[in-house]
Design a protein around this motif. Structure first.
Motif: not given
Length: 417
Positions: A55, A59, A74-75, A77, A80-81, A85, A99, A101-102, A159
């Motif tokens: 990660v 990133v 990043v958004n 990739d 990100n999901d 995290q 930022h 991650s979602r 991370a």
């Protein structure tokens, strides 16, 4: 003085060997299990580290920086999901909008994450270790500094991943290893007990033979020794009777020597140290020779023989037939009467018949272990006969004749030549 018997010492030796075997295997298994558990723990740690490294390193390549921080790549990739995290934080660098991650895999304290990012930015080095999430879970964190083209640190990727799954798997593996180790120790302990029993079996058999030999020696020599002492004391008190008592003393001594020889032969046969010297012999001639060589005072012995060749050890076979003849002459007579013994040789079988009181049929099964006819035979000589028969692949049988008396049948395999 040690009051424990040899059998007790052998039993203790067996348990000692079992304990030694089990302890050695236990030590080996415990060390092996410890190595397995540690290796599994290290592999779990490495899997978490590998996921975090993937990660942060991925990133860090996706973040754009040209004076301002860009998160467009990043958004879009997939990292990100999904877990683990991550967060891109300024730390102690010039502030920008962080930022996150979602995916929210584990609730983390923002201040804790920013503190890790601050340390990574300040030192310019990788920061990693174990922390606690807001719900109390143990998590592994990794903060990797981000540098611009000039090598200046401008942010950090932090991370985090829970170690609960790896910890649970490691716990299950540890329990499995412990259970398997305990089971193997029990199985190996039982196997060791069986192996120790097999290892001392020759010693136990030798001890048993020794005890049997001593018991039979005491039993069979007690009467003749007492008789020999009585004769000697009588001769001392009445010197005039020495000439009459001396032949009886000599015969009694010869009988004791025969008993001792039989005991030694039986002990050697039982221990397996008596080597058979097998050769073709004429059984009828051997029987006639045994009858001629053995004194049979106050007994009438007849022989009916047909030519029969067998493969046997002549010395042992002579002793066996001599014992049958001696038993018949000694005990195969009515009280106060002359002994009548008839030997028949035909087809590899030697039959010895007497006119005595016969045998007790209720003792037929163990007749040749401690045989006792109604005439009082000790049975040692007959047990020698059975051993010799078995050593040659033959048999020894005994039964009563219809007209009275005992009949012994020694059967041997006929020589094919």
């Amino acid at each position: 003085m040690n009051s424990h018997s040899s059998a007790d010492r052998l039993r203790r030796l067996r348990w000692l060997l079992t304990a030694l075997f089990t302890v050695m295997n236990t030590l080996g298994l415990v060390v092996f299990a410890w190595l397995l558990v540690n290796e599994d723990g290290d592999q779990g740690e490495e899997r978490v580290d590998a996921a975090l490294t993937q990660v942060t390193s991925s990133v860090s390549r996706l973040v754009a920086y040209d004076g301002t921080v860009g998160f467009d790549l990043v958004n879009t990739d997939v990292l990100n999901d999904r877990c683990p995290q991550f967060a891109i934080l300024p730390g102690s660098a010039p502030a920008f909008q962080p930022h996150l991650s979602r995916a929210t895999c584990v609730p983390m304290n923002p201040q804790l994450l920013n503190g890790l990012a601050t340390e990574a930015v300040r030192t310019g080095k990788l920061v990693q270790g174990h922390q606690k999430a807001m719900d109390g879970q143990v998590v592994k964190v990794r903060a990797e500094p981000l540098r611009d083209k000039n090598g200046k640190t401008f942010a950090a990727v932090v991370a985090a991943q829970s170690t609960a799954a790896e910890d649970d798997a490691h716990t299950q593996f540890t329990l499995l290893v412990i259970g398997g180790t305990v089971l193997l120790i029990a199985v190996l302990g039982f196997a060791g007990h069986l192996l120790s029993g097999r290892s001392i079996r020759p010693a136990a058999a030798a001890l048993q033979q020794q005890e049997v030999l001593l018991a039979e020696t005491a039993h069979d020599l007690r009467t003749p020794v007492a008789a020999l002492r009585a004769l000697a004391e009588t001769a001392m008190v009445n010197p005039a009777q020495s000439a009459e008592l001396l032949p009886r003393t000599v015969r009694l001594a010869a009988r004791m020597g025969g008993i001792i020889d039989d005991l030694l032969v039986r002990a050697r046969l039982a221990a397996g140290v008596e080597q058979l010297s097998i050769q073709p012999i004429w059984l009828d001639q051997l029987v006639v020779g045994v009858v001629e060589d053995n004194a049979t005072d106050n007994a009438e012995v007849t022989v009916t023989a047909a030519p029969t060749k067998v493969n046997a050890d002549p010395a042992l076979l002579q002793r066996a037939i001599g014992n049958l003849l001696d038993n018949a002459v000694r005990y195969g007579r009515q009280p106060g009467a002359k002994a009548f013994v008839h030997l028949t040789v035909a087809g590899g079988t030697v039959t010895v018949a007497d006119h005595g009181p016969g045998i007790d049929t209720t003792m037929a099964d163990d007749a040749f272990d401690r045989f006792a006819s109604t005439g009082g035979s000790s049975g040692l000589g007959l047990s020698i006969v059975r051993w010799v028969a078995q050593a040659h692949g033959g048999t020894l049988a005994v039964y009563n004749a219809d007209e009275g008396g005992a009949i012994f049948e020694l059967r041997l395999p006929i020589s094919p030549n």
